[in-house]
Design an enzyme around this catalytic site. Structure first.
Site, PDB file in Angstrom:
ATOM      1  N   GLN A 190       0.830  -1.195   0.000  1.00 10.23           N
ATOM      2  CA  GLN A 190       0.000   0.000   0.000  1.00 10.23           C
ATOM      3  C   GLN A 190       0.876   1.261   0.000  1.00 10.23           C
ATOM      4  O   GLN A 190       1.663   1.478   0.910  1.00 10.23           O
ATOM      5  CB  GLN A 190      -0.883  -0.005   1.255  1.00 10.23           C
ATOM      6  CG  GLN A 190      -1.576   1.301   1.583  1.00 10.23           C
ATOM      7  CD  GLN A 190      -2.587   1.715   0.544  1.00 10.23           C
ATOM      8  OE1 GLN A 190      -2.310   2.592  -0.246  1.00 10.23           O
ATOM      9  NE2 GLN A 190      -3.742   1.062   0.543  1.00 10.23           N
ATOM     10  N   ARG A 220      -0.180   4.385   0.178  1.00  9.35           N
ATOM     11  CA  ARG A 220      -0.722   5.425   1.055  1.00  9.35           C
ATOM     12  C   ARG A 220      -0.307   5.127   2.490  1.00  9.35           C
ATOM     13  O   ARG A 220      -0.727   4.136   3.080  1.00  9.35           O
ATOM     14  CB  ARG A 220      -2.255   5.478   0.944  1.00  9.35           C
ATOM     15  CG  ARG A 220      -2.879   6.681   1.651  1.00  9.35           C
ATOM     16  CD  ARG A 220      -4.394   6.597   1.585  1.00  9.35           C
ATOM     17  NE  ARG A 220      -4.885   6.574   0.224  1.00  9.35           N
ATOM     18  CZ  ARG A 220      -5.146   7.653  -0.500  1.00  9.35           C
ATOM     19  NH1 ARG A 220      -4.956   8.839   0.024  1.00  9.35           N
ATOM     20  NH2 ARG A 220      -5.580   7.547  -1.738  1.00  9.35           N
ATOM     21  N   GLY A 280      -9.292  -1.031  -2.094  1.00 10.39           N
ATOM     22  CA  GLY A 280     -10.393  -0.768  -1.170  1.00 10.39           C
ATOM     23  C   GLY A 280     -10.009  -0.750   0.294  1.00 10.39           C
ATOM     24  O   GLY A 280     -10.830  -1.085   1.151  1.00 10.39           O
ATOM     25  N   GLU A 281      -8.779  -0.339   0.616  1.00 11.72           N
ATOM     26  CA  GLU A 281      -8.368  -0.368   2.028  1.00 11.72           C
ATOM     27  C   GLU A 281      -9.150   0.624   2.878  1.00 11.72           C
ATOM     28  O   GLU A 281      -9.436   0.350   4.043  1.00 11.72           O
ATOM     29  CB  GLU A 281      -6.873  -0.106   2.177  1.00 11.72           C
ATOM     30  CG  GLU A 281      -6.426  -0.228   3.637  1.00 11.72           C
ATOM     31  CD  GLU A 281      -4.938  -0.458   3.804  1.00 11.72           C
ATOM     32  OE1 GLU A 281      -4.449  -0.251   4.926  1.00 11.72           O
ATOM     33  OE2 GLU A 281      -4.285  -0.848   2.842  1.00 11.72           O
ATOM     34  N   ARG A 282      -9.535   1.781   2.323  1.00 16.36           N
ATOM     35  CA  ARG A 282     -10.337   2.737   3.088  1.00 16.36           C
ATOM     36  C   ARG A 282     -11.694   2.128   3.438  1.00 16.36           C
ATOM     37  O   ARG A 282     -12.190   2.285   4.564  1.00 16.36           O
ATOM     38  CB  ARG A 282     -10.522   4.031   2.312  1.00 16.36           C
ATOM     39  CG  ARG A 282      -9.237   4.856   2.173  1.00 16.36           C
ATOM     40  CD  ARG A 282      -9.468   6.138   1.402  1.00 16.36           C
ATOM     41  NE  ARG A 282     -10.292   7.079   2.137  1.00 16.36           N
ATOM     42  CZ  ARG A 282     -11.550   7.373   1.868  1.00 16.36           C
ATOM     43  NH1 ARG A 282     -12.164   6.784   0.844  1.00 16.36           N
ATOM     44  NH2 ARG A 282     -12.223   8.228   2.592  1.00 16.36           N
ATOM     45  N   ARG A 283     -12.290   1.418   2.472  1.00 16.31           N
ATOM     46  CA  ARG A 283     -13.574   0.750   2.738  1.00 16.31           C
ATOM     47  C   ARG A 283     -13.399  -0.348   3.792  1.00 16.31           C
ATOM     48  O   ARG A 283     -14.243  -0.525   4.673  1.00 16.31           O
ATOM     49  CB  ARG A 283     -14.126   0.149   1.441  1.00 16.31           C
ATOM     50  CG  ARG A 283     -14.804   1.160   0.518  1.00 16.31           C
ATOM     51  CD  ARG A 283     -15.005   0.613  -0.882  1.00 16.31           C
ATOM     52  NE  ARG A 283     -13.790   0.755  -1.684  1.00 16.31           N
ATOM     53  CZ  ARG A 283     -13.519   0.010  -2.741  1.00 16.31           C
ATOM     54  NH1 ARG A 283     -14.354  -0.959  -3.110  1.00 16.31           N
ATOM     55  NH2 ARG A 283     -12.416   0.205  -3.421  1.00 16.31           N
ATOM     56  N   GLU A 300      -4.083   1.710  -8.328  1.00 13.11           N
ATOM     57  CA  GLU A 300      -5.386   2.065  -7.760  1.00 13.11           C
ATOM     58  C   GLU A 300      -5.283   3.316  -6.911  1.00 13.11           C
ATOM     59  O   GLU A 300      -6.151   4.180  -6.947  1.00 13.11           O
ATOM     60  CB  GLU A 300      -5.908   0.876  -6.923  1.00 13.11           C
ATOM     61  CG  GLU A 300      -7.386   0.979  -6.565  1.00 13.11           C
ATOM     62  CD  GLU A 300      -7.633   1.512  -5.159  1.00 13.11           C
ATOM     63  OE1 GLU A 300      -8.782   1.857  -4.855  1.00 13.11           O
ATOM     64  OE2 GLU A 300      -6.672   1.585  -4.385  1.00 13.11           O
ATOM     65  N   ASN A 301      -4.207   3.451  -6.163  1.00 16.40           N
ATOM     66  CA  ASN A 301      -4.044   4.623  -5.314  1.00 16.40           C
ATOM     67  C   ASN A 301      -3.621   5.855  -6.101  1.00 16.40           C
ATOM     68  O   ASN A 301      -3.998   6.976  -5.760  1.00 16.40           O
ATOM     69  CB  ASN A 301      -3.036   4.327  -4.199  1.00 16.40           C
ATOM     70  CG  ASN A 301      -3.691   3.643  -3.020  1.00 16.40           C
ATOM     71  OD1 ASN A 301      -4.305   4.269  -2.176  1.00 16.40           O
ATOM     72  ND2 ASN A 301      -3.598   2.315  -2.973  1.00 16.40           N
TER      73      ASN A 301
END
Length: 276
Positions: free
Chosen positions: A37, A39, A78-81, A112-113
């Site tokens: 990731q 972010r 979809g890590e925020r989700r 994606e990010n």
């Protein structure tokens, strides 16, 4: 930003039929965040806001996972989700399972990010650097794949040459990317000094650039002094007297003098008075 660089995916035909993706329910406890990731900073307030939206309207877009071990999953997108449903204490979450290698997972997570807002300039630069390394790309090749110019990629990557304190400040959105670019012109030690000044005095980019220019003038090695003609001496003394008159009148002035091989340079900054 369509990538076709991942292993055998290069061989896929452009007109191939899309594969239908089934949504399944996966235990939240069986999911781990993506190791790749890009972010590094998540706004907890925004995660809470997203959780409230999901609570009210449901999860409209499934997260994307890969099964790296039997019944153990890693997030691709979809890590925020995922963080939001964790906050809601959900037992299961709707997801799409894809079969991907480590390199493919890392690349897709980075892409994606990069397509989303909120990445700091440093996180973005790190993502481009990682994509180049994972897929053995040159700057020109990466630029072509992500739809950017080579100079855009090169300028982003140059930010990674900044000292760590400056990178940290950019990561936290405490200074802008333009501040960072200006600081590339000085040493790490000078960056630390200027960073404190920029943050404490809330300096604009132009203010910071003026400070940097004065610092470079001070540290520049003085050239061999040449004789100054009478006319030049008169001109220099006249300017000095003018500066003294303005200073005596109460207007703050900063002046830097530089005796170069073919000219005598005087840099004058007239400081704005602060409101009382």
């Amino acid at each position: 930003m369509a990538f076709s660089l991942f292993g055998n995916n290069k061989e896929q035909k452009e007109d191939a039929m899309p594969v239908k993706q089934n949504v399944v329910m996966v235990p939240v406890s069986a999911i781990m965040p993506n190791r790749f990731q890009p972010r590094q900073v998540f706004d907890e307030r925004r995660i809470t806001e997203l959780a409230e939206t999901i609570k009210e309207h449901g999860l409209l877009q499934p997260i994307v996972l890969r099964e790296y071990e039997p019944e153990h999953y890693e997030i691709i997108a979809g890590e925020r989700r995922f963080r939001a449903v964790n906050e809601l204490k959900w037992d299961t979450v709707p997801a799409i399972i894809q079969k991907l290698s480590d390199d493919e997972t890392a690349s897709l997570a980075l892409i994606e990010n990069l397509q989303r807002e909120g990445l700091s300039p440093i996180e973005e630069a790190q993502a481009y650097q990682a994509l180049m390394k994972l897929n053995q790309l040159t700057q020109a090749q990466l630029a072509g794949e992500v739809g950017k110019s080579q100079s855009f990629i090169a300028n982003k990557l140059r930010l990674l040459k900044l000292s760590q304190p400056v990178q940290d400040a950019m990561m936290a959105h405490e200074i802008s990317e333009r501040h960072g670019r200006a600081l590339l012109a000085v040493t790490d030690k000078q960056q630390a000094k200027l960073l404190k000044r920029i943050m404490s005095d809330h300096l604009t980019v132009k203010d910071a650039e003026r400070l940097i220019q004065r610092m470079k003038v001070k540290t520049k090695k003085k050239p061999t002094t040449r004789s100054v003609s009478g006319d030049t001496r008169v001109a220099v003394n006249t300017i000095r007297q003018s500066i003294k008159m303005v200073t005596d009148a109460g207007l703050p002035i900063e002046a830097e003098e530089q005796n170069e091989s073919d000219r005598y340079r005087i840099i004058i900054d007239i400081m704005k008075k602060e409101k009382e």
